[in-house]
Enzyme design. Structure first.
Site, PDB file in Angstrom:
ATOM      1  N   ASP A  13      -3.225  11.845   8.433  1.00  0.00           N
ATOM      2  CA  ASP A  13      -1.963  11.278   8.896  1.00  0.00           C
ATOM      3  C   ASP A  13      -1.463  11.961  10.160  1.00  0.00           C
ATOM      4  O   ASP A  13      -1.535  13.181  10.307  1.00  0.00           O
ATOM      5  CB  ASP A  13      -0.899  11.384   7.800  1.00  0.00           C
ATOM      6  N   GLU A  49       0.889  -1.163   0.000  1.00  0.00           N
ATOM      7  CA  GLU A  49       0.000   0.000   0.000  1.00  0.00           C
ATOM      8  C   GLU A  49       0.927   1.213   0.000  1.00  0.00           C
ATOM      9  O   GLU A  49       1.749   1.364   0.907  1.00  0.00           O
ATOM     10  CB  GLU A  49      -0.900  -0.008   1.237  1.00  0.00           C
TER      11      GLU A  49
END
Length: 269
Positions: free
Chosen positions: A60, A49
């Site tokens: 994030d 990924e």
């Protein structure tokens, strides 16, 4: 049969889960990023990924935000990302490769152009972190037209109507969210309820893969024993890059050890 289905067929009879690492392309440099991918695949990774560096990665945490910045420091851009992907696919023809990105990056490139480029370099799936399934129509149409699987996130507290929609529109695998918030290993993860897993398995045979904050063997074993197909681990790997990228040999040695350990944890005896 797509590569995710092939992976599933390979794992299920042997009571194995899949281990899929996540890194940002170009972190800390193109050359080192490619070496990191080699080490991950050689030491247990069942798929990849991958992220493109992005200026505003809202989902994030600090560890992955720093990875985006390191990649930008190495002069990465979307065109270099696709060049890297072409090299990776040429070297590793059988493993599934997915992208985990933000919608604005794709939108700026041109939605259909982006998915066409993904097809040309051999990408299997695209997960857009900030795209709700309800707003995904234009992206899904282009994905289908270019033979790219879409992946959507299923929260641990998802309602039945949401589960049905995600199961229908996720054509690669279903990404199970460990918790809300941002990525990182410093917060407690939640294994989705057995009821959620049961409901998903009633309506889909696709891989169920959990991500967000997974960092150790104990967590992985608990996830696999619950009936989930595998895990995506990002921050724990990227933290090693952050800590050791100025010493390539030490960095790769530590990533090798971690990758083997995480993969071993997905095997149920």
């Amino acid at each position: 049969m797509n590569r995710y289905q092939t992976l599933q067929k390979k794992l299920v009879p042997f009571k194995k889960g899949c281990f899929i690492p996540f890194i940002i392309l170009g972190d800390p440099s193109i050359e080192m990023s490619l070496k990191i991918i080699d080490v991950l695949i050689e030491n247990g990774a069942d798929g990849l990924e991958l992220g493109f560096p992005f200026s505003d990665p809202l989902s994030d945490g600090k560890t992955i935000q720093k990875a985006h910045l390191r990649a930008f420091s190495s002069k990465m851009n979307i065109y270099l990302c696709f060049e890297m992907l072409q090299k990776i696919r040429k070297k590793y023809n059988t493993i599934p490769i997915g992208l985990l990105l933000y919608a604005n990056l794709i939108f700026k490139f041109g939605i259909n152009n982006f998915y066409l480029k993904c097809f040309n370099v051999g990408i299997d799936s695209v997960l857009i972190a900030d795209l709700p399934v309800e707003e995904s129509n234009d992206f899904r149409k282009c994905a289908i037209a270019n033979n790219i699987s879409s992946v959507f996130v299923c929260p641990h507290d998802a309602k039945k109507n949401v589960i049905k929609k995600i199961s229908l529109y996720s054509t690669g695998y279903i990404y199970l969210l460990s918790r809300s918030g941002v990525t990182g290993t410093d917060k407690k993860i939640i294994v989705p309820s057995l009821n959620l897993i049961k409901n998903l398995k009633k309506i889909t045979e696709k891989l169920l893969i959990q991500g967000f904050g997974i960092s150790n063997s104990k967590q992985i074993q608990k996830i696999i024993l619950s009936g989930i197909s595998g895990v995506i681990c990002g921050s724990v790997i990227i933290k090693l890059i952050e800590n050791h990228f100025q010493n390539e040999k030490k960095m790769l040695k530590n990533i090798k050890r971690l990758s083997r350990s995480l993969k071993q944890s997905t095997i149920i005896f």
